[in-house]
Motif scaffolding. Structure first.
Motif, PDB file in Angstrom:
ATOM      1  N   GLU A 426     -55.212 -22.977 -11.591  1.00  0.00           N
ATOM      2  CA  GLU A 426     -54.669 -23.927 -12.572  1.00  0.00           C
ATOM      3  C   GLU A 426     -53.797 -23.255 -13.637  1.00  0.00           C
ATOM      4  O   GLU A 426     -52.985 -23.909 -14.291  1.00  0.00           O
ATOM      5  N   ASN A 427     -53.964 -21.953 -13.789  1.00  0.00           N
ATOM      6  CA  ASN A 427     -53.185 -21.228 -14.795  1.00  0.00           C
ATOM      7  C   ASN A 427     -51.893 -20.698 -14.172  1.00  0.00           C
ATOM      8  O   ASN A 427     -51.906 -19.984 -13.169  1.00  0.00           O
ATOM      9  N   ALA A 428     -50.747 -21.020 -14.796  1.00  0.00           N
ATOM     10  CA  ALA A 428     -49.428 -20.664 -14.243  1.00  0.00           C
ATOM     11  C   ALA A 428     -49.232 -19.149 -14.195  1.00  0.00           C
ATOM     12  O   ALA A 428     -48.588 -18.624 -13.278  1.00  0.00           O
ATOM     13  N   GLU A 429     -49.784 -18.434 -15.204  1.00  0.00           N
ATOM     14  CA  GLU A 429     -49.633 -16.982 -15.242  1.00  0.00           C
ATOM     15  C   GLU A 429     -50.340 -16.333 -14.054  1.00  0.00           C
ATOM     16  O   GLU A 429     -49.842 -15.370 -13.450  1.00  0.00           O
ATOM     17  N   VAL A 430     -51.499 -16.886 -13.669  1.00  0.00           N
ATOM     18  CA  VAL A 430     -52.256 -16.362 -12.534  1.00  0.00           C
ATOM     19  C   VAL A 430     -51.498 -16.617 -11.231  1.00  0.00           C
ATOM     20  O   VAL A 430     -51.320 -15.713 -10.400  1.00  0.00           O
ATOM     21  N   THR A 431     -51.049 -17.856 -11.035  1.00  0.00           N
ATOM     22  CA  THR A 431     -50.338 -18.190  -9.781  1.00  0.00           C
ATOM     23  C   THR A 431     -49.056 -17.383  -9.632  1.00  0.00           C
ATOM     24  O   THR A 431     -48.715 -16.929  -8.540  1.00  0.00           O
ATOM     25  N   LYS A 432     -48.337 -17.186 -10.735  1.00  0.00           N
ATOM     26  CA  LYS A 432     -47.091 -16.409 -10.694  1.00  0.00           C
ATOM     27  C   LYS A 432     -47.350 -14.978 -10.202  1.00  0.00           C
ATOM     28  O   LYS A 432     -46.625 -14.445  -9.343  1.00  0.00           O
TER      29      LYS A 432
END
Length: 453
Positions: A426-432
């Motif tokens: 759910e966190n964009a920084e993690v997925t990136k």
């Protein structure tokens, strides 16, 4: 008129009944003669009188403040002294003339700090700060103004002024100013002069004064607020030479505020004093790491590109830049990195995004059967902190990029499945950063197939 808004010029237009004071024996005939010569004269004429007989006039002014309590007269004498010192600050030395041995030249000003209206408080503060700062540096703090050591009368000493009165009054102004717009600027102005004194630094820290300065360190726009900011930063710079004060600065938001000021200020004197302060603090405790994390190296680069006329500022910027480079080297050491990983305290500290760190240390990950890589994978499995997950993914991608066998090693450790799970986090920084890691892994597989073909 409101006493808080009185000016020196307005006060000096008064006609003081000196003859009446002599009749009532509040002043002597000699005192009256000196006052008649001095009163309502031109600045040049007064200057000559002070050159010829300055200590005598100091004695007259101090005796009037000691013996006469009428507000209008007290204000008038303070205005005379203020005008005298403004015209030539070196005249503050007159208060320490040997002929005044036994005269309690501090006491009237110290008393008036607490008992007078705002005009009286402000003038007493400024005058007291001037005469304290002008005292002979060889003078023992326990003996004031040439006081004979066998004097029978107790005389107010420099220690009395600094430890018991003036610093306390200045801190009181910073907490709850007597004047809404001038209380704090007056206190800061005096502190900028007095904090050169070790005894004042000690008293100020003991009075918990450092935390009162920190809120005043903020970007300024008006001329008045720029001057207040400059003098506040000057106070912090003086305190940066005093170890007990540095401990207070370390536990406050001093450095972030200083960096915000230096980043946005165009006033050269403000930039200079902030850069000098940061340079002093750089080698102390964790200040260096804090400055690097806050992006100070890039800010220094930007400042160096500007056209400054002050050579001291340019030299300080170069010294600060060199010091920051040394700190970055320390910060990017593999031992520090290992500690961060083993404690699972992953954050975007400078070493993670520094290509030099990965080039220099990629093979160090082989230690203890790739222990650090295994801990990174454990963090991917167990951590609920999005920042830690993002940094762990990023670090794996850097290892893949910089180690000769990085993709093979990470694949053998079954990292791909763990990272893939985070692609939908759910966190964009993690997925990136999970995506970046997977791209590096897949790029290696395709490249290997291309070579085999």
């Amino acid at each position: 008129m409101d006493h808080a808004e009185l000016t020196t010029e307005q006060v000096l237009k008064r006609d003081i009944p000196w003859e009446t004071y002599m009749t009532t024996k509040l002043i002597t005939g000699t005192c009256l003669q000196l006052l008649r010569r001095y009163d309502n004269r031109s600045e040049s004429y007064r200057a000559q009188l002070l050159d010829d007989n300055g200590p005598a006039y100091v004695r007259v002014f101090v005796s009037i403040l000691r013996d006469i309590f009428k507000e209008e007269t007290v204000e008038y004498i303070l205005a005379l002294i203020d005008e005298m010192l403004a015209a030539n600050p070196k005249r503050a030395r007159l208060f320490h003339d040997k002929s005044l041995a036994g005269e309690d030249t501090y006491e009237p000003f110290l008393r008036l700090l607490w008992k007078g209206n705002w005009f009286i408080q402000e003038k007493s503060c400024k005058i007291l700060a001037s005469i304290v700062s002008a005292r002979p540096k060889s003078q023992d703090g326990n003996i004031a103004n040439g006081e004979a050591s066998n004097s029978k009368r107790k005389i107010t000493t420099v220690d009395d002024v600094l430890k018991e009165g003036l610093v306390e009054w200045l801190c009181a102004q910073l907490k709850k100013p007597s004047h809404p717009s001038r209380g704090i600027p007056t206190a800061i102005n005096c502190l900028a002069t007095l904090l050169k004194e070790p005894v004042v630094r000690s008293s100020f820290v003991q009075a918990d004064g450092v935390k009162l300065l920190v809120p005043l360190i903020s970007p300024a726009s008006t001329q008045q607020s720029i001057q207040l900011l400059y003098e506040t930063c000057l106070c912090v710079w003086l305190l940066s030479y005093y170890e007990p004060a540095i401990e207070y600065l370390a536990t406050s938001r001093t450095v972030p505020r200083l960096i915000e000021v230096v980043k946005s200020s165009t006033k050269e004197k403000v930039v200079r004093v902030v850069v000098l302060t940061l340079r002093n603090l750089l080698s102390k405790g964790t200040f260096g790491a804090q400055m690097v994390d806050l992006g100070l190296p890039q800010i220094v680069q930007s400042l160096k590109a500007q056209a400054w006329s002050d050579e001291d500022l340019l030299e300080a910027l170069n010294q600060l830049e060199d010091g920051l480079k040394d700190n970055i080297k320390k910060l990017r050491s593999f031992d520090k990195y290992k500690q961060e990983v083993l404690l699972a305290h992953l954050d975007w500290s400078p070493m993670h995004k520094d290509p030099a760190f990965w080039r220099e240390n990629a093979t160090n990950f082989e230690e203890n059967d790739f222990q650090i890589l295994r801990v990174l994978l454990t963090i991917l499995d167990t951590s609920s902190d999005p920042r830690a997950l993002a940094v762990a993914c990023f670090d794996l991608s850097q290892f893949i990029q910089h180690h000769p066998a990085g993709r093979v090693i990470v694949t053998d450790l079954k990292a791909k499945e763990r990272v893939m799970k985070l692609m939908n986090h759910e966190n964009a920084e993690v997925t990136k950063n999970a995506l970046l890691c997977i791209q590096r892994l897949f790029l290696g597989a395709k490249y290997a197939s291309f070579l085999q073909a």
